[in-house]
Design an enzyme around this catalytic site. Structure first.
Site, PDB file in Angstrom:
ATOM      1  N   HIS A  43       0.845  -1.200   0.000  1.00 19.46           N
ATOM      2  CA  HIS A  43       0.000   0.000   0.000  1.00 19.46           C
ATOM      3  C   HIS A  43       0.874   1.242   0.000  1.00 19.46           C
ATOM      4  CE1 HIS A  43       0.813  -0.472   4.282  1.00 19.46           C
ATOM      5  NE2 HIS A  43       0.260   0.695   4.559  1.00 19.46           N
ATOM      6  N   HIS A 100       1.321   3.990   1.874  1.00 18.72           N
ATOM      7  CA  HIS A 100       1.836   4.799   2.988  1.00 18.72           C
ATOM      8  C   HIS A 100       3.356   4.970   2.908  1.00 18.72           C
ATOM      9  CE1 HIS A 100      -1.946   4.093   5.667  1.00 18.72           C
ATOM     10  NE2 HIS A 100      -2.068   5.147   4.894  1.00 18.72           N
ATOM     11  N   ASP A 131       5.733   4.938   5.008  1.00 15.17           N
ATOM     12  CA  ASP A 131       6.597   3.989   5.718  1.00 15.17           C
ATOM     13  C   ASP A 131       6.601   2.613   5.036  1.00 15.17           C
ATOM     14  OD1 ASP A 131       3.901   3.708   6.638  1.00 15.17           O
ATOM     15  OD2 ASP A 131       4.604   2.595   8.392  1.00 15.17           O
ATOM     16  N   HIS A 132       5.991   2.518   3.856  1.00 13.93           N
ATOM     17  CA  HIS A 132       6.064   1.305   3.036  1.00 13.93           C
ATOM     18  C   HIS A 132       6.637   1.580   1.646  1.00 13.93           C
ATOM     19  CE1 HIS A 132       3.758  -1.318   5.839  1.00 13.93           C
ATOM     20  NE2 HIS A 132       3.444  -0.122   6.297  1.00 13.93           N
ATOM     21  N   HIS A 169      -7.478  -0.469   5.630  1.00  9.79           N
ATOM     22  CA  HIS A 169      -6.393   0.411   6.100  1.00  9.79           C
ATOM     23  C   HIS A 169      -6.154   1.496   5.047  1.00  9.79           C
ATOM     24  CE1 HIS A 169      -2.676   1.491   8.131  1.00  9.79           C
ATOM     25  NE2 HIS A 169      -2.003   1.318   7.009  1.00  9.79           N
ATOM     26  N   ASP A 193      -0.235  -3.911   6.208  1.00  2.00           N
ATOM     27  CA  ASP A 193      -0.867  -3.325   7.398  1.00  2.00           C
ATOM     28  C   ASP A 193      -2.337  -3.741   7.501  1.00  2.00           C
ATOM     29  OD1 ASP A 193       1.536  -2.154   7.947  1.00  2.00           O
ATOM     30  OD2 ASP A 193       0.861  -0.086   7.649  1.00  2.00           O
ATOM     31  N   HIS A 248       4.444  -4.327  10.828  1.00  2.00           N
ATOM     32  CA  HIS A 248       4.890  -3.646  12.052  1.00  2.00           C
ATOM     33  C   HIS A 248       5.010  -4.602  13.228  1.00  2.00           C
ATOM     34  CE1 HIS A 248       4.381   0.563  10.630  1.00  2.00           C
ATOM     35  NE2 HIS A 248       3.445   0.023   9.858  1.00  2.00           N
TER      36      HIS A 248
END
Ligand SMILES: [Zn+2]
Length: 256
Positions: A56, A58, A60-61, A114, A133, A171
């Site tokens: 996805h 985001h 942090d990905h 998400h 996530d 995570h």
């Protein structure tokens, strides 16, 4: 031949994962939270990055996408529904697609909730899934873009995978998830036992990820929304599992 899998912590609480096929030399990074951390993992394993499989959009990905592509020439594949937000994307995937990773079929499962385009990857021949996530150990992602019902349905898709499927997720949130889970499902012996194991692992600085579908079905409050004990704690004995799930996920948002 079996895939080699290398998981490493990065950023504050993310996991990066590399998968490697020895015969072909191909290596995929599941998401790219941080270019430096992925590069260090490649150096440690001696593997050469050939592709990034994005779950996805985001940051942090995906923050590592462009730097890694520039350094290695890797191909970036990711969810078609949010392709515009995936830096450097070359190939778009959607529900039901099967991506070929060096002869290992990678089944694409659309898991909105998400984010709206979130996808998970399931490699049936390797018995492994990458849930991003959507599913965490004892948890599920916060519902940012989709609806609670969409997240419930997405989790049901993952729960339907074979029990022994090994599940990697984005995570390390397990200790916090455990504290919350025990408030929802306090008499669950399997959860209590798993909780002791989780505390030991974290005290030793070890990851609690990957998990398995069987472990999650037995202990995650989000997957046990149809269980009478969970419904009773939620004071929702006559409610549907989807509604109980929605109440649990909402309670977690406010859990300190
Ligand atoms: Zn995310």
């Amino acid at each position: 031949m079996a895939l080699a899998i290398f998981q490493f912590p990065c950023l504050s609480d993310n996991y990066g994962v590399l998968i490697h096929d020895e015969a072909s030399g191909r290596t995929a990074s599941i998401d790219a939270p941080d270019a430096a951390a992925v590069t260090a993992a490649l150096a440690q394993t001696g593997w050469n990055l050939t592709e990034i499989l994005t779950t996805h959009h985001h940051p942090d990905h995906t923050d590592g996408n462009l730097a890694l592509k520039e350094a290695t020439g890797c191909t970036i594949v990711g969810p078609s529904y949010e392709a515009a937000k995936i830096p450097g994307i070359d190939r778009e995937l959607t529900e039901g697609d099967v991506y070929d990773f060096a002869g290992h079929p990678v089944h694409v499962i659309w898991t909105p909730g998400h984010t709206l385009g979130h996808i998970a990857f399931f490699l049936p021949e390797d018995g492994v899934a990458f849930a991003g996530d959507t599913m965490f150990a004892l948890g599920c992602g916060r519902v940012f873009e989709g609806t609670l019902l969409q997240m419930w349905e997405s989790l049901q898709k993952l729960a339907a995978l074979p029990d022994e499927t090994v599940v990697y997720c984005g995570h390390e949130y397990t200790e916090s998830n455990l504290r919350f889970a025990l408030t929802i499902d306090p008499a669950n012996e399997a959860l209590i036992a798993r909780g002791e194991e989780i505390k030991k692992l974290r005290a030793a600085g070890k990851p609690t990820v990957p998990t398995t579908i069987a472990a999650e079905k037995a202990t995650s409050p989000y997957l046990r929304a149809s269980d009478p004990a969970v419904k009773a704690t939620m004071k929702m004995v006559d409610a549907s599992a989807a509604d109980v799930f929605a109440a649990i996920r909402t309670a977690k948002d406010n859990f300190k």
